[in-house]
Design a protein around this motif. Structure first.
Motif, short mmCIF file in Angstrom:
data_model
loop_
_atom_site.label_atom_id
_atom_site.label_comp_id
_atom_site.label_asym_id
_atom_site.label_seq_id
_atom_site.Cartn_x
_atom_site.Cartn_y
_atom_site.Cartn_z
N TRP A 1 87.65 78.70 55.41
CA TRP A 1 86.63 77.70 55.03
C TRP A 1 85.84 77.35 56.27
N GLN B 1 83.95 64.66 58.47
CA GLN B 1 84.95 63.87 57.75
C GLN B 1 84.41 63.42 56.41
N ILE B 2 85.30 63.31 55.44
CA ILE B 2 84.97 62.65 54.18
C ILE B 2 86.00 61.54 54.03
N HIS C 1 88.23 65.07 47.61
CA HIS C 1 89.37 64.46 48.30
C HIS C 1 88.98 64.07 49.73
N ILE D 1 81.34 72.06 52.40
CA ILE D 1 82.51 72.89 52.72
C ILE D 1 82.42 74.17 51.88
N THR E 1 94.14 69.48 56.50
CA THR E 1 92.78 68.92 56.63
C THR E 1 92.64 67.56 55.95
N ILE E 2 93.75 66.96 55.57
CA ILE E 2 93.68 65.63 54.94
C ILE E 2 94.52 64.66 55.76
N ALA F 1 93.84 72.82 49.71
CA ALA F 1 92.68 72.10 50.26
C ALA F 1 92.17 72.86 51.46
N PRO F 2 90.93 72.61 51.90
CA PRO F 2 89.94 71.71 51.29
C PRO F 2 89.19 72.39 50.15
N TRP F 3 88.80 71.58 49.18
CA TRP F 3 88.02 72.11 48.07
C TRP F 3 86.58 72.37 48.52
N ASP G 1 82.77 73.28 61.62
CA ASP G 1 84.20 73.49 61.85
C ASP G 1 84.68 74.63 60.94
N SER H 1 88.11 67.16 59.79
CA SER H 1 88.11 68.27 60.74
C SER H 1 87.49 67.71 62.03
N THR I 1 82.46 74.46 57.59
CA THR I 1 81.58 73.35 57.18
C THR I 1 80.14 73.70 57.53
N TYR J 1 82.76 71.94 48.60
CA TYR J 1 82.10 70.63 48.46
C TYR J 1 80.64 70.73 48.85
N VAL K 1 77.61 66.85 54.67
CA VAL K 1 78.78 67.72 54.88
C VAL K 1 78.90 68.67 53.69
N LEU L 1 84.26 71.12 41.85
CA LEU L 1 83.67 69.79 42.04
C LEU L 1 82.15 69.84 41.88
N PHE M 1 88.88 64.30 53.68
CA PHE M 1 88.82 65.53 54.48
C PHE M 1 88.60 65.15 55.94
#
Lengths: 441, 136
Positions: free
Chosen positions: B52, A406-407, A398, B103, A216-217, B92-94, B61, A402, B54, B96, B101, B130, A400
């Motif tokens: 996970w 997005q980040i 971080h 997560i 995912t990155i 990942a992903p952490w 997702d 999908s 979103t 958030y 957005v 986080l 991200f």
């Protein structure tokens, strides 16, 4: 925090969503978009080939293969040919010329007309053509060496022919570029589908995901992918301005092509005696709007040229929270800068349906000031250069990615310039999660 | 622990071994579930997944990290006895909490019944610690 921005995805012609219902599948959308751009390209190519074969090719063939002779105009006539579609008219002149010391006479005509072979759609236009000749006058004719009765005479081309040429050219560019973009988007979609499929298979295995690298990155650029000069990695420029410019450029091509077609149509009407001045004024207005559009594009190009390129290099990637990195920035061009500020920004981006549209929205959620300099001048051949540190805080998210969320982390170079609107340039970086466990923030 | 059902309905228990709901990459995530008030033959299948997803303004997702399927065809399978699951938390992903957005991570138990709607039970957890976005 920056206000939300909304952008329409300009290339998506199909695949709109109504709530959770997709009106067309991605594969069908791909073929439909491909078909549309193919049709536009085809229309442009057909138009271009008609223009070339009826206007430019006869002249080129005559001056290369036919014999030029000075001739005397003896008579004039209009040849009328009737068909189911209506009558067409060909203005002809009887010319006398010498070939091998013998005087010959033949009917000559100008073959370069939109209908081809010298024919015009109305008698008055044919009369106007004959009006440019004088009985007893001299003119240059081209005689077919194999058939002495085929004689061409060429008048000066009207100026609007060049405008007409612009229309199929615009269609060819629009169709060709659109086709290339659709094919490229199709390739990316197929690649994404492969990646997603392999990820899904993988993820279904319990506990095995930890051995897979960052699904995912987005992958970071290495020094082998994009080596820098002062620091190991040169960051690529995010093509936001360029992408917008490209869309506007295609739009202006389409607008100007269409408006010039309308103007030519209106002008032909006026020329043929049908004095529809209101329509002519409307066509002129369309052309003025197109010219203003082109002027705005010219301003954009001039602004980019004056500001010059920006180079950003970094000591390492991916960035890890808590890490320190060195950054190098170089600004080229010839411009006075009121303020140059460089920041690390984090932006959230989403894709969502709204009515029948698919929209994107982005929101800036973090901005870390890195460097600032005021009132200086950049001169040609002497770029502005700066080195500074980037300390990434520990408690940041971080990168991200999908399919719909997005980040994104970017180095933002903002320039406030004398006499120009502020310019923002983005250079994406990739941030990985920190490797250690809990820390006190 | 998450419990679904009660009174005359079947009860589904799902719990993680750790009391704290924060996990870090490389940690072991383990837990167990049991089902009361349902015979083995009434259950078609049981599925436990760690994934996970979103939330926010965009289209949601989802990414599955791990999935286990328990079939009830074996005579020895007794849904009233605790059934265990275990996985290593990915990198990942952490988790958030952003502006548009978000997560989230969760463990989901889905009991697929014969001829009846499925029973779903979830225990959310956090990957990483986080703070919410917007602090910088």
């Amino acid at each position: 925090m920056a206000p939300a921005s909304r952008n329409r995805q300009w290339l998506i012609l199909f695949q709109k969503k109504r709530g959770e219902h997709r009106t067309i599948s991605p594969r069908a959308a791909f073929w439909a978009e491909l078909g549309i751009f193919l049709l536009v390209l085809l229309a442009g190519l057909i138009g271009l080939s008609i223009l070339v074969s009826r206007i430019f090719l006869p002249y080129w063939r005559a001056i290369n293969d036919y014999r030029p002779r000075l001739a005397v105009v003896r008579e004039m006539r209009i040849l009328e040919q009737k068909s189911e579609a209506g009558a067409v008219f060909r203005p002809e002149i009887l010319v006398e010329f010498e070939v091998d010391s013998r005087t010959k006479a033949a009917w000559a005509f100008d073959p370069r007309t939109p209908l081809g072979n010298g024919y015009l759609p109305d008698r008055r236009a044919a009369e106007r053509v004959l009006g440019s000749f004088r009985q007893g006058g001299l003119c240059l004719v081209y005689v077919n060496p194999e058939n002495g009765t085929e004689v061409f005479v060429f008048r000066e081309l009207p100026w609007w022919i060049w405008l007409v040429l612009f229309v199929p050219l615009s269609l060819v560019i629009l169709g060709g570029v659109g086709l290339a973009m659709v094919v490229q988007a199709g390739k990316e979609r197929s690649l994404l589908a492969q990646v997603t499929a392999s990820s899904s298979r993988f993820l279904l295995k319990a506990g095995a995901a930890s051995s897979q690298l960052w699904p995912t990155i987005p992958p970071p650029l290495s020094s082998q992918d994009s080596p820098g000069v002062r620091l190991p990695i040169r960051l690529p420029l995010m093509p936001t301005e360029l992408g917008n410019f490209f869309g506007w450029f295609l739009g202006s091509l389409l607008w100007n092509g269409a408006s010039l077609t309308v103007l030519t149509w209106a002008w032909t009407g006026v020329w043929a005696g049908q004095q529809d001045w209101l329509f002519f004024a409307f066509a002129c207005l369309l052309v003025v709007v197109g010219a203003a559009w082109l002027g705005a594009m010219g301003y954009f190009v001039a602004r980019q040229w004056r500001v010059g390129p920006t180079i950003v290099e970094i000591s390492g990637q991916p960035l890890i929270p808590g890490g320190r990195y060195q950054v190098y920035v170089a600004q080229f061009g010839h411009v006075k800068v009121n303020r140059l500020s460089i920041s690390l920004v984090c932006e959230e981006r989403v894709v969502f349906p709204e009515g029948t549209e698919t929209r994107t929205e982005s929101r800036e959620v973090a901005k870390i000031r890195l460097f600032r300099r005021e009132a200086f001048e950049v001169r040609s051949g002497l770029p502005f250069e700066a080195f500074f540190d980037l300390d990434l805080p520990v408690g940041v998210m971080h990168s991200f990615r999908s399919p719909h969320n997005q980040i994104v982390w970017m180095i933002l170079v903002e320039k406030v310039l004398v006499g120009l609107t502020p310019i923002k340039r983005y250079f994406p970086v990739v941030v990985y999660p920190r490797q250690s466990g809990k820390v006190t923030i | 622990m998450s419990v679904v059902g009660g009174d005359s309905l079947p009860m589904v228990f799902l719990r993680l071994d750790r009391d704290r709901s924060v996990y870090f990459p490389g940690d072991t995530l383990s837990g167990e579930f049991r089902i009361e008030g349902l015979s083995r033959v009434a259950i078609n299948a049981i599925e436990v997944s760690v994934f996970w997803y979103t939330e926010g303004k965009g289209v949601s997702d989802r990414g599955i990290h791990a999935i286990w399927q328990f079939t009830t065809s074996e005579r020895t399978f007794d849904p009233r006895r605790p059934q265990r699951f275990c996985t290593i938390v990915p990198r990942a992903p952490w988790s958030y909490e952003g502006a548009i957005v978000k997560i989230r991570w969760t463990v989901r138990l889905r009991v697929i019944l014969r001829g009846l709607p499925s029973i779903v039970c979830e225990v959310p957890f956090r990957l990483g610690d986080l703070p919410p976005a917007g602090g910088l």
